[in-house]
Design an enzyme around this catalytic site. Structure first.
Site, short mmCIF file in Angstrom:
data_model
loop_
_atom_site.label_atom_id
_atom_site.label_comp_id
_atom_site.label_asym_id
_atom_site.label_seq_id
_atom_site.Cartn_x
_atom_site.Cartn_y
_atom_site.Cartn_z
N ARG A 1 -7.62 -2.74 9.55
CA ARG A 1 -8.33 -4.02 9.62
C ARG A 1 -7.91 -4.82 10.83
O ARG A 1 -8.73 -5.42 11.51
CB ARG A 1 -8.06 -4.84 8.35
N ASP B 1 4.78 -5.06 5.99
CA ASP B 1 5.41 -6.33 6.39
C ASP B 1 5.42 -7.36 5.27
O ASP B 1 6.34 -8.17 5.18
CB ASP B 1 4.81 -6.87 7.70
N ARG C 1 1.15 -5.10 -6.03
CA ARG C 1 1.28 -6.36 -5.29
C ARG C 1 1.59 -7.42 -6.35
O ARG C 1 0.98 -7.43 -7.40
CB ARG C 1 0.00 -6.67 -4.54
N ASP D 1 -0.82 2.34 8.39
CA ASP D 1 -1.41 1.58 9.50
C ASP D 1 -0.57 1.56 10.78
O ASP D 1 -1.08 1.21 11.84
CB ASP D 1 -1.67 0.13 9.08
N ASP E 1 1.43 -0.62 11.72
CA ASP E 1 1.25 -1.95 12.31
C ASP E 1 2.53 -2.80 12.24
O ASP E 1 2.46 -4.02 12.35
CB ASP E 1 0.11 -2.68 11.58
N THR F 1 3.81 2.53 5.72
CA THR F 1 2.40 2.14 5.71
C THR F 1 1.64 3.05 6.67
O THR F 1 2.15 3.37 7.74
CB THR F 1 2.19 0.67 6.12
N GLY G 1 0.83 -1.22 0.00
CA GLY G 1 0.00 0.00 0.00
C GLY G 1 0.85 1.25 0.00
O GLY G 1 1.87 1.30 0.67
#
Ligand code: ADP
Length: 319
Positions: A171, A103, A72, A127, A129, A125, A11
């Site tokens: 998510r 990741d 991707r 996120d 995360d 990213t 992303g």
């Protein structure tokens, strides 16, 4: 070292361009050529790359997205895909690779590192995360985007004394929801890490109104429930109508904040420094305001701890 490559994968995130710029300029400053690989691992397999000059990264520090594009690649996940990538890397004469992504992208990077390609990962990213780093490039910008949107929604929420459910990205990770919820003074933050019951949520909303609150703002991370179901349940239990705003991809774009640009610049510079030192299989991270270098293997074997204290504080302040 004569030549390195840089790619962005997974992303996109605001600040990736600042990282690309830092990699290109730091490398050229050190007499190393840089090849920009287009569309992540897809471009590596399709031999879609071009040499980058100092000027090719001019006028991009303030732009969201990634000038190298991103994608991707399912093919790269296969053994044959990795073999093909290794062949192309050798043919191109790349002696080091900087991978900017999440990741998934790092797992790909580690595959290359295991087969002898010096690789350094930069976490990009929105996120946030990724374990072993407090921040990932793009997170600060995404949080600020949410805050700006909620500021506007708040005006209407207060005027009409309404409940608003604002769905944000995340998510599996509630970082964007938690940080933006705290920064917006949201009444409720719903995140995947903290299960909740509809009864508790509704009690909170009603108690807020009883105490004189003019509105209720609920920040809902994607992974913490379906906004439409939450809205219907609130109506069923309390009789209150809520409005839903899904911020969606709006959170991925936009000009990066100064913080994201600074982190990206530092990480890009460090990644090149590490490659020049012959270091591989590492991620450049940011912990307690300092650049850190972490084994990619460690990143995969660590679970990012949830910030319980921040969550508790957000709840206390939303009283
Ligand atoms: P992100 O980097 O944002 O987490 P993805 O999970 O989609 O995004 O990963 C980006 C790309 O990295 C994938 O399309 C694939 O090419 C590569 N990748 C992901 N997981 C692996 C893996 N286990 N082995 C090799 N490559 C991978």
């Amino acid at each position: 070292m004569k030549r390195i490559g840089v790619l962005t994968s997974g992303g996109d995130a605001p600040g990736m361009n600042a990282a690309i710029r830092a990699v290109v300029r730091s490398a050229i400053f050190n007499g190393v050529e840089v090849y920009g690989i287009k569309r992540g691992y897809t471009g590596l397999l399709a031999k879609d790359y071009a040499e980058m000059s100092l000027r090719s990264v001019g006028d991009i520090i303030h732009r969201g997205g990634t000038i190298l594009r991103t994608a991707r690649s399912e093919e790269f996940k296969t053994k044959e895909g990795v073999e093909k990538a290794l062949k192309n890397i050798e043919e191109l004469g790349i002696e080091g690779l900087v991978v900017i992504g999440g990741d998934g992208s790092f797992r790909g990077a580690l595959e290359l590192a295991k087969r002898g390609v010096p690789v350094i990962g930069i976490p990009g990213t929105i996120d946030n995360d990724i374990p072993c780093t407090d921040y990932t490039i793009g997170f600060d910008t995404a949080v600020n985007t949410v805050v700006e949107a909620v500021n506007k929604i708040r005006d209407t929420a207060t005027s009409h004394e309404r409940t608003f459910i604002i769905e944000v990205m995340g998510r599996e990770s509630g970082y964007i929801a938690l940080y933006s919820g705290l920064a917006c003074g949201a009444e409720t933050i719903l995140i995947p890490e903290k299960p909740y019951t509809m009864k508790d949520l509704c009690d909170k909303i009603m108690n807020g109104y009883k105490r004189g609150k003019l509105h209720s703002i609920i920040i809902l991370a994607e992974g913490a429930g379906n906004a439409y179901e939450v809205r219907d349940k609130i109506k069923e239990i309390t009789g209150l109508e809520s409005r839903i705003i899904v911020l969606g991809h709006l959170q991925r774009g936009g000009t990066p904040t100064a913080f994201d640009r600074i982190v990206a610049s530092k990480m890009g510079g460090k990644a090149v420094e590490l490659l020049l030192e012959g270091i591989s299989g590492k991620m450049v991270g940011w912990v307690k305001g300092e650049i850190v270098v972490v084994d990619l293997e460690k990143v995969f074997s660590t679970k990012k701890p949830f910030d319980d204290e921040l969550y508790e504080l957000a709840n206390v302040l939303a009283i």
